[in-house]
Design an enzyme around this catalytic site. Structure first.
Site, PDB file in Angstrom:
ATOM      1  CG  HIS A   6      -2.061   1.117   0.684  1.00 56.36           C
ATOM      2  ND1 HIS A   6      -3.012   0.954  -0.294  1.00 56.36           N
ATOM      3  CD2 HIS A   6      -2.145   2.420   1.035  1.00 56.36           C
ATOM      4  CE1 HIS A   6      -3.648   2.084  -0.508  1.00 56.36           C
ATOM      5  NE2 HIS A   6      -3.138   3.003   0.285  1.00 56.36           N
TER       6      HIS A   6
ATOM      7  CE1 TYR B 263      -1.900   7.251  -0.707  1.00 53.52           C
ATOM      8  CE2 TYR B 263      -1.299   5.494   0.805  1.00 53.52           C
ATOM      9  CZ  TYR B 263      -2.272   6.261   0.172  1.00 53.52           C
ATOM     10  OH  TYR B 263      -3.603   6.032   0.412  1.00 53.52           O
TER      11      TYR B 263
ATOM     12  CG  HIS C  22      -9.189   2.309  -6.568  1.00 55.89           C
ATOM     13  ND1 HIS C  22      -9.341   3.591  -6.081  1.00 55.89           N
ATOM     14  CD2 HIS C  22      -8.080   1.810  -5.958  1.00 55.89           C
ATOM     15  CE1 HIS C  22      -8.366   3.847  -5.211  1.00 55.89           C
ATOM     16  NE2 HIS C  22      -7.576   2.783  -5.127  1.00 55.89           N
ATOM     17  CG  PHE C  23      -5.396  -0.426 -10.030  1.00 54.81           C
ATOM     18  CD1 PHE C  23      -4.873  -0.478 -11.291  1.00 54.81           C
ATOM     19  CD2 PHE C  23      -5.791  -1.619  -9.431  1.00 54.81           C
ATOM     20  CE1 PHE C  23      -4.774  -1.670 -11.980  1.00 54.81           C
ATOM     21  CE2 PHE C  23      -5.703  -2.827 -10.099  1.00 54.81           C
ATOM     22  CZ  PHE C  23      -5.182  -2.843 -11.385  1.00 54.81           C
ATOM     23  CG  HIS C  24      -6.707   1.201 -15.013  1.00 57.53           C
ATOM     24  ND1 HIS C  24      -6.973  -0.042 -14.505  1.00 57.53           N
ATOM     25  CD2 HIS C  24      -5.715   1.026 -15.932  1.00 57.53           C
ATOM     26  CE1 HIS C  24      -6.195  -0.945 -15.084  1.00 57.53           C
ATOM     27  NE2 HIS C  24      -5.412  -0.323 -15.955  1.00 57.53           N
TER      28      HIS C  24
ATOM     29  NE  ARG D  73      -7.525  -7.207  -9.259  1.00 57.29           N
ATOM     30  CZ  ARG D  73      -6.588  -6.692  -8.453  1.00 57.29           C
ATOM     31  NH1 ARG D  73      -6.795  -6.609  -7.149  1.00 57.29           N
ATOM     32  NH2 ARG D  73      -5.443  -6.259  -8.928  1.00 57.29           N
ATOM     33  NE  ARG D  74      -4.122  -9.416 -10.129  1.00 60.49           N
ATOM     34  CZ  ARG D  74      -3.253  -9.366  -9.140  1.00 60.49           C
ATOM     35  NH1 ARG D  74      -3.383 -10.164  -8.128  1.00 60.49           N
ATOM     36  NH2 ARG D  74      -2.247  -8.543  -9.179  1.00 60.49           N
TER      37      ARG D  74
HETATM   38 FE1  HAS Z   1      -5.941   2.404  -3.719  1.00 61.45          FE
HETATM   39  C1  HAS Z   1      -6.425  -0.998  -4.073  1.00 61.45           C
HETATM   40  C2  HAS Z   1      -7.910   2.418  -0.920  1.00 61.45           C
HETATM   41  C3  HAS Z   1      -5.281   5.764  -3.254  1.00 61.45           C
HETATM   42  C4  HAS Z   1      -3.549   2.264  -6.200  1.00 61.45           C
HETATM   43  N1  HAS Z   1      -5.167   0.922  -4.917  1.00 61.45           N
HETATM   44  C5  HAS Z   1      -5.518  -0.400  -4.917  1.00 61.45           C
HETATM   45  C6  HAS Z   1      -4.756  -1.086  -5.927  1.00 61.45           C
HETATM   46  C7  HAS Z   1      -3.909  -0.167  -6.502  1.00 61.45           C
HETATM   47  C8  HAS Z   1      -4.188   1.093  -5.860  1.00 61.45           C
HETATM   48  C9  HAS Z   1      -2.880  -0.429  -7.589  1.00 61.45           C
HETATM   49  O1  HAS Z   1      -9.017   0.343   1.054  1.00 61.45           O
HETATM   50  C10 HAS Z   1      -4.895  -2.565  -6.313  1.00 61.45           C
HETATM   51  C11 HAS Z   1      -3.990  -3.449  -5.550  1.00 61.45           C
HETATM   52  C12 HAS Z   1      -4.162  -4.881  -6.030  1.00 61.45           C
HETATM   53  O2  HAS Z   1      -3.636  -5.211  -7.096  1.00 61.45           O
HETATM   54  O3  HAS Z   1      -4.862  -5.648  -5.355  1.00 61.45           O
HETATM   55  N2  HAS Z   1      -6.531   3.812  -2.370  1.00 61.45           N
HETATM   56  C13 HAS Z   1      -7.372   3.630  -1.324  1.00 61.45           C
HETATM   57  C14 HAS Z   1      -7.600   4.906  -0.651  1.00 61.45           C
HETATM   58  C15 HAS Z   1      -6.850   5.841  -1.311  1.00 61.45           C
HETATM   59  C16 HAS Z   1      -6.170   5.150  -2.384  1.00 61.45           C
HETATM   60  C17 HAS Z   1      -8.478   5.156   0.533  1.00 61.45           C
HETATM   61  N3  HAS Z   1      -4.669   3.747  -4.570  1.00 61.45           N
HETATM   62  C18 HAS Z   1      -4.557   5.071  -4.214  1.00 61.45           C
HETATM   63  C19 HAS Z   1      -3.542   5.698  -5.017  1.00 61.45           C
HETATM   64  C20 HAS Z   1      -3.042   4.712  -5.851  1.00 61.45           C
HETATM   65  C21 HAS Z   1      -3.767   3.502  -5.560  1.00 61.45           C
HETATM   66  C22 HAS Z   1      -3.123   7.139  -4.881  1.00 61.45           C
HETATM   67  C23 HAS Z   1      -1.961   4.778  -6.883  1.00 61.45           C
HETATM   68  C24 HAS Z   1      -1.289   5.845  -7.199  1.00 61.45           C
HETATM   69  N4  HAS Z   1      -6.977   0.977  -2.706  1.00 61.45           N
HETATM   70  C25 HAS Z   1      -7.673   1.190  -1.557  1.00 61.45           C
HETATM   71  C26 HAS Z   1      -8.154  -0.108  -1.051  1.00 61.45           C
HETATM   72  C27 HAS Z   1      -7.723  -1.087  -1.943  1.00 61.45           C
HETATM   73  C28 HAS Z   1      -6.985  -0.368  -2.976  1.00 61.45           C
HETATM   74  C29 HAS Z   1      -8.938  -0.383   0.166  1.00 61.45           C
HETATM   75  C30 HAS Z   1      -7.947  -2.594  -1.842  1.00 61.45           C
HETATM   76  C31 HAS Z   1      -9.149  -2.998  -2.602  1.00 61.45           C
HETATM   77  C32 HAS Z   1      -9.328  -4.502  -2.610  1.00 61.45           C
HETATM   78  O4  HAS Z   1     -10.325  -4.974  -2.043  1.00 61.45           O
HETATM   79  O5  HAS Z   1      -8.505  -5.222  -3.192  1.00 61.45           O
HETATM   80  C33 HAS Z   1      -6.718   7.312  -0.939  1.00 61.45           C
HETATM   81  O6  HAS Z   1      -5.373   7.618  -0.690  1.00 61.45           O
HETATM   82  C34 HAS Z   1      -7.288   8.214  -2.004  1.00 61.45           C
HETATM   83  C35 HAS Z   1      -7.168   9.672  -1.644  1.00 61.45           C
HETATM   84  C36 HAS Z   1      -7.501  10.556  -2.802  1.00 61.45           C
HETATM   85  C37 HAS Z   1      -8.253  11.650  -2.753  1.00 61.45           C
HETATM   86  C38 HAS Z   1      -8.499  12.472  -3.996  1.00 61.45           C
HETATM   87  C39 HAS Z   1      -7.871  13.854  -3.869  1.00 61.45           C
HETATM   88  C40 HAS Z   1      -8.041  14.631  -5.133  1.00 61.45           C
HETATM   89  C41 HAS Z   1      -7.132  15.499  -5.615  1.00 61.45           C
HETATM   90  C42 HAS Z   1      -7.408  16.234  -6.893  1.00 61.45           C
HETATM   91  C43 HAS Z   1      -8.542  17.204  -6.743  1.00 61.45           C
HETATM   92  C44 HAS Z   1      -8.343  18.427  -7.565  1.00 61.45           C
HETATM   93  C45 HAS Z   1      -9.258  18.934  -8.355  1.00 61.45           C
HETATM   94  C46 HAS Z   1      -8.876  20.168  -9.089  1.00 61.45           C
HETATM   95  C47 HAS Z   1     -10.589  18.315  -8.519  1.00 61.45           C
HETATM   96  C48 HAS Z   1      -8.875  12.123  -1.495  1.00 61.45           C
HETATM   97  C49 HAS Z   1      -5.856  15.772  -4.899  1.00 61.45           C
HETATM   98  C50 HAS Z   1      -9.691  20.487 -10.291  1.00 61.45           C
HETATM   99  C51 HAS Z   1      -9.112  21.731 -10.927  1.00 61.45           C
HETATM  100  C52 HAS Z   1      -9.821  22.688 -11.606  1.00 61.45           C
HETATM  101  C53 HAS Z   1      -9.123  23.869 -12.186  1.00 61.45           C
HETATM  102  C54 HAS Z   1     -11.273  22.610 -11.756  1.00 61.45           C
END
Ligand code: HAS
Length: 547
Positions: free
Chosen positions: A225, A229, A376-378, A439-440
Site C-alpha cells: 500500500h 504513495y 479504482h487503480f486506473h 478481476r485478473r
Molecule cells: Fe488504492 C487498491 C484504498 C489511493 C492504487 N489501490 C488499490 C490497488 C492499486 C491502488 C494499484 O481500502 C490494487 C492493488 C491490487 O492489485 O490488489 N486507495 C485507497 C484509498 C486511497 C487510495 C483510501 N490507490 C490510491 C492511489 C493509488 C492507488 C493514490 C496509486 C497511485 N486501494 C484502496 C483499497 C484497496 C486499494 C482499500 C484494496 C481494494 C481490494 O479490495 O482489493 C486514498 O489515498 C485516495 C485519496 C484521494 C483523494 C483524492 C484527492 C483529489 C485530488 C485532486 C482534486 C483536484 C481537483 C482540481 C478536482 C482524497 C488531490 C480540479 C481543478 C480545476 C481547475 C477545476
C-alpha cells in the site's frame, strides 16, 4: 521563499535523468500495448495468438509489472534526482553512487524482463505465493528496490551537506518533497525485503520446501500500500511545487504543503490490511484499525485537493481572471503540461472516492477481487500518476534535450484522449465490478460470462483503444521533440513560490519526529498481528506454475 532558480544541472546528471526516463517510457510503451490487448480480450478478440506471448496471464503480468512497477520506479528515480539537485542547487553527494544505483537497477530490470518475457514469471505484479516465479525475477526486483534505497542514501547525504552549508535555512520545497517520498518508501520497503529475501528467493531456489502464502501476502501488503504513495508523492511534488507556476500563480500555503507530505510518512504505512479484509488469520480488530488509518491517509490528499486548487486559482486571478468561476477560463489551457495535470486531478478525485469505497470494511466485501478494483487503480496510478508523469515529460524532456516541445496541439489532443479513454475504461471496469465480474481473469474466454456483462466489457475495450491512440501520440510527440524540436537553451523549469512568506515551525521542516511516530504506529497496528501470523505459520506450500 524563492525556491530556486537558474541552476544549471551538470551534463552527467542530465544524461542520467534522461537514461532513467528512457527506460521508464520504453517499458510504458510495451505496457500500454499489452493493456490494449487485454481490453480486446475482454471484448472477445484474442490478439495474443499473433504474438510470442503464451497466454493472457503472461501479458497481464508484463502489463502490471511494466506499468505499475517499472515505468513508475524509473521515472520517479529520474524525476527525484532532478528535483533534488535542481532545488538544492548542488550535484548529488556522490556521482559514482548515482551511476552505480542506475546500473544496479538496470541489471535487476534485465533479469525481470528476461523472466517475464520468457513466461518464467507469470505471477502478476503482486507476486502472490504459491504462484512461483524464476529466482531471477525475485532477485531482479530486489536489485531494483535496493537501487531506490541507494537513491535515498545519496539524497540524504546531499541534504546533510546542504544543511551544513545553509544553517538555519528552510529546506527548499521540492527537495523536502523528495526526502519525504524516499523516507516513507525506505520504511515501507522492509516488508518486501523480508518477503523476498527470506521467503520467496530461498523457496524459488529450492533451498526451502515451502512458503506460507498468508505470511507472504501480509509482508507484500506491508509494502504494497505505501508503494501507491511512492507513486503519488512525486505527483504531489509536481502539483504543489511546479503546477502553480505553470498556472501563472503561487503555492497557496507552504505549511499545508509540508504538512501533507509529512502526514504521509506515518499514515501510509499501517494500512496494508485493507487489501486483506477478506483474508483469514488476521483478527477483525486489526483489520478495523487499518480501516480507520486508511480514512486518515485520505486526509493529506484532501489537503492537497484544496491547496492545489487554491494555488491554481491564484494563477487564474493573476492572469486577469475574475468572478467565482470565470477565472478558470484564464488558465493556460493551451499548455499541454498544465492541462494534462488538471485533467488528471479531475479523474483522481473519482479515484479517491472509489478508494473510500474499497476502504469501507463491509462494502469491500462487494468489490474485493472484482473489476471495481482495476477501475479504482486506473484512476489513481493510471491517471493521476501516469498522466502527471507524461505532463512532467512535456517540459522535462525539452529541458534536458534543449529542444522546444514538438507538436503542442498534438500533445493537447493526447492529454484529452487519455482523460476520455480512462474515463470510459474505468467506468466500464467499475460497472462490471459492481455486477460481480472478477478481476485478473481472461473474461473473453470464460465460460460463465453473463450477457448483461457485455456492454461493460465493450466500454472497457473502447476506452482501452482510445488510451492506446493517446499513448501512441505521446511517444510521437516526445520522439519528434528529441529529433526535430527547435533548439532552445532557455527552457524554463517551473518552480512555484509560496503566496506569502511564512515562518515554518521546526516540526514542519524535520523528519525525525514523523519517522518515530510512524515506527510507533506501525508497531502498534502491525506488530501483534504479524507475531500471531508467524506463530501459526505453516510454510508448507510448494510452488505452482500453472501456466
Ligand atoms: Fe488504492 C487498491 C484504498 C489511493 C492504487 N489501490 C488499490 C490497488 C492499486 C491502488 C494499484 O481500502 C490494487 C492493488 C491490487 O492489485 O490488489 N486507495 C485507497 C484509498 C486511497 C487510495 C483510501 N490507490 C490510491 C492511489 C493509488 C492507488 C493514490 C496509486 C497511485 N486501494 C484502496 C483499497 C484497496 C486499494 C482499500 C484494496 C481494494 C481490494 O479490495 O482489493 C486514498 O489515498 C485516495 C485519496 C484521494 C483523494 C483524492 C484527492 C483529489 C485530488 C485532486 C482534486 C483536484 C481537483 C482540481 C478536482 C482524497 C488531490 C480540479 C481543478 C480545476 C481547475 C477545476
Amino acid at each position: 521563499m524563492a525556491v530556486t532558480g537558474g541552476y544549471q544541472l551538470q551534463r552527467g546528471d542530465k544524461r542520467l535523468i534522461l537514461a532513467y526516463i528512457f527506460i521508464a517510457l520504453a517499458h510504458l510503451a510495451v505496457g500500454i500495448l499489452l493493456g490494449f490487448m487485454q481490453g480486446m480480450q475482454h471484448a472477445g478478440i484474442d490478439l495474443y495468438k499473433y504474438t510470442f506471448l503464451a497466454h493472457y496471464y503472461q501479458g497481464l503480468s508484463i502489463h502490471g509489472v511494466y506499468n505499475a512497477l517499472v515505468f513508475t520506479t524509473f521515472f520517479i528515480a529520474g524525476f527525484l534526482h532532478f528535483a533534488m539537485t535542481y532545488s538544492l542547487k548542488r550535484p548529488m553527494h556522490s556521482t559514482k553512487l548515482s551511476w552505480f544505483t542506475f546500473w544496479l537497477m538496470t541489471a535487476g530490470l534485465i533479469m525481470v524482463d528476461w523472466a517475464l518475457l520468457t513466461n518464467r514469471a507469470s505471477v502478476l505484479y503482486t507476486s502472490y505465493a504459491p504462484l512461483q516465479a524464476h529466482p531471477a525475477y525475485y532477485i531482479g526486483l530486489v536489485l531494483v528496490v535496493v537501487g531506490t534505497l541507494l537513491l535515498l542514501a545519496n539524497c540524504l547525504l546531499t541534504y546533510l551537506g546542504w544543511r551544513r552549508d545553509h544553517p538555519g535555512q528552510k529546506t527548499p520545497l521540492p527537495a523536502f518533497g523528495v526526502l519525504a517520498t524516499l523516507i516513507m518508501w525506505g520504511m515501507a520497503s522492509v516488508g518486501i525485503a523480508v518477503q523476498f529475501i527470506f521467503l520467496l528467493i530461498p523457496w524459488s531456489l529450492g533451498l526451502t520446501d515451502g512458503v506460507d502464502p498468508l505470511v507472504s501476502r501480509t509482508l507484500f501488503w506491508f509494502t504494497g500500500h505505501p508503494l501507491v504513495y511512492f507513486w503519488l508523492l512525486p505527483v504531489y511534488i509536481s502539483w504543489y511545487f511546479m503546477l502553480p507556476k505553470q498556472a501563472g500563480g503561487k503555492l497557496f500555503s507552504e505549511p499545508l504543503a509540508r504538512l501533507a507530505f509529512l502526514l504521509f510518512i506515518p499514515l501510509s504505512l499501517p494500512v496494508g490490511f485493507h487489501h486483506q479484509f477478506l483474508d483469514p488469520g488476521v483478527s477483525t480488530g486489526y483489520k478495523a484499525v487499518h480501516a480507520f488509518i486508511t480514512f486518515g491517509v485520505f486526509m493529506p490528499s484532501m489537503l492537497t485537493a484544496f491547496t492545489v486548487l487554491a494555488s491554481i486559482e491564484s494563477g487564474g486571478r493573476a492572469r486577469g481572471g475574475k468572478g467565482r468561476l470565470a477565472w478558470i477560463k484564464s488558465l493556460p489551457w493551451n499548455d499541454p503540461s498544465f492541462t494534462a495535470q488538471v485533467l488528471a486531478m479531475l479523474l483522481f478525485a473519482l479515484g479517491g472516492i472509489s478508494g473510500l469505497v474499497n476502504a469501507s470494511f463491509t462494502v469491500n466485501l462487494v468489490v474485493h477481487n472484482t473489476m471495481f478494483v482495476p477501475g479504482h487503480f486506473h484512476l489513481t496510478v493510471g491517471t493521476a500518476t501516469a498522466m502527471t508523469f507524461m505532463a512532467v515529460a512535456y517540459w522535462l524532456v525539452p529541458y534536458l534535450a534543449k529542444r522546444k516541445l514538438w507538436g503542442r496541439r498534438v500533445a493537447l489532443v493526447q492529454s484529452a484522449l487519455w482523460f476520455v479513454g480512462m474515463a470510459i475504461m474505468s467506468r466500464g471496469m467499475s460497472w462490471a465490478g459492481l455486477m460481480g465480474v472478477p478481476r485478473r481473469t481472461a473474461l473473453g474466454s470464460a465460460p460463465y460470462v453473463l450477457p448483461e456483462w457485455l456492454t461493460a466489457f465493450n466500454w472497457m475495450a473502447v476506452g482501452g483503444a482510445v488510451l492506446t491512440i493517446s499513448g501512441l501520440l505521446f511517444f510521437v510527440v516526445l520522439i519528434m521533440t528529441v529529433l526535430r524540436g527547435q533548439r532552445a537553451e532557455d527552457i524554463e523549469v517551473p518552480l512555484a513560490e509560496p503566496l506569502q512568506e511564512e515562518t515554518i515551525p521546526w516540526y514542519l521542516d524535520r523528519f525525525r519526529p514523523w519517522v518515530i511516530g510512524a515506527a510507533v504506529l506501525v508497531l502498534m497496528a502491525y506488530g501483534p498481528a504479524i507475531a500471531q501470523l508467524v506463530s501459526i505459520s505453516n510454510p508448507a506450500s510448494p510452488g505452482f506454475m500453472p501456466y
